[in-house]
Design a protein around this motif. Structure first.
Motif, PDB file in Angstrom:
ATOM      1  N   MET A 104      -3.459  13.395  -5.594  1.00 26.55           N
ATOM      2  CA  MET A 104      -2.631  12.356  -6.133  1.00 26.55           C
ATOM      3  C   MET A 104      -3.288  11.005  -5.873  1.00 26.55           C
ATOM      4  N   THR A 105      -3.366  10.241  -6.914  1.00 21.68           N
ATOM      5  CA  THR A 105      -4.059   8.968  -6.813  1.00 21.68           C
ATOM      6  C   THR A 105      -3.099   7.863  -6.375  1.00 21.68           C
ATOM      7  N   LEU A 106      -3.679   6.728  -6.072  1.00 21.99           N
ATOM      8  CA  LEU A 106      -2.885   5.567  -5.686  1.00 21.99           C
ATOM      9  C   LEU A 106      -1.977   5.125  -6.822  1.00 21.99           C
ATOM     10  N   TRP A 107      -2.471   5.220  -8.052  1.00 21.85           N
ATOM     11  CA  TRP A 107      -1.671   4.792  -9.204  1.00 21.85           C
ATOM     12  C   TRP A 107      -0.419   5.654  -9.373  1.00 21.85           C
ATOM     13  N   PHE A 108      -0.523   6.923  -9.034  1.00 20.93           N
ATOM     14  CA  PHE A 108       0.654   7.790  -9.091  1.00 20.93           C
ATOM     15  C   PHE A 108       1.738   7.263  -8.168  1.00 20.93           C
ATOM     16  N   TRP A 109       1.367   6.931  -6.937  1.00 24.20           N
ATOM     17  CA  TRP A 109       2.335   6.446  -5.957  1.00 24.20           C
ATOM     18  C   TRP A 109       2.894   5.079  -6.350  1.00 24.20           C
ATOM     19  N   ILE A 110       2.060   4.231  -6.940  1.00 22.20           N
ATOM     20  CA  ILE A 110       2.540   2.925  -7.398  1.00 22.20           C
ATOM     21  C   ILE A 110       3.563   3.097  -8.518  1.00 22.20           C
ATOM     22  N   LEU A 111       3.251   3.974  -9.491  1.00 20.16           N
ATOM     23  CA  LEU A 111       4.188   4.225 -10.586  1.00 20.16           C
ATOM     24  C   LEU A 111       5.466   4.888 -10.096  1.00 20.16           C
TER      25      LEU A 111
END
Length: 103
Positions: A1-8
């Protein structure tokens, strides 16, 4: 899981939390106890944010010019100065403390 997933995911949760606030029935919000709890939570949150921003830098406890600024702003608040004067008093106090050599 990428950082962008967690941000979204965080954005979606924030949006859903705001949406849930609009779905609360109005009669629940008219309760005097709810008003007292909401006011107390607001004051507690503001106090904790102020403490963290004044005394912390990353993972460390620091004592620097921000403490002088907070003290000057507190004195201005006690003297019932307008908000802009309180902010300016804190900024000038921090500038003078840094000019005097305080980190």
């Amino acid at each position: 899981m990428t950082l962008w997933f967690w941000i979204l995911l965080a954005c979606a949760l924030a949006f859903l939390t705001k949406l849930a606030g609009y779905l609360v029935p109005a009669r629940w919000m008219d309760n005097p106890r709810m008003n007292r709890v909401a006011g107390t939570l607001t004051i507690g949150l503001l106090a904790s944010l102020t403490a963290v921003n004044t005394f912390a830098s990353g993972q460390q406890l620091v004592l620097d010019a921000r403490i002088v600024a907070l003290a000057a702003a507190a004195v201005a608040l006690l003297l019932r100065a307008p908000f802009l004067v309180v902010v300016l008093a804190g900024a000038v106090a921090a500038a003078l403390a840094r000019l005097a050599g305080m980190p």
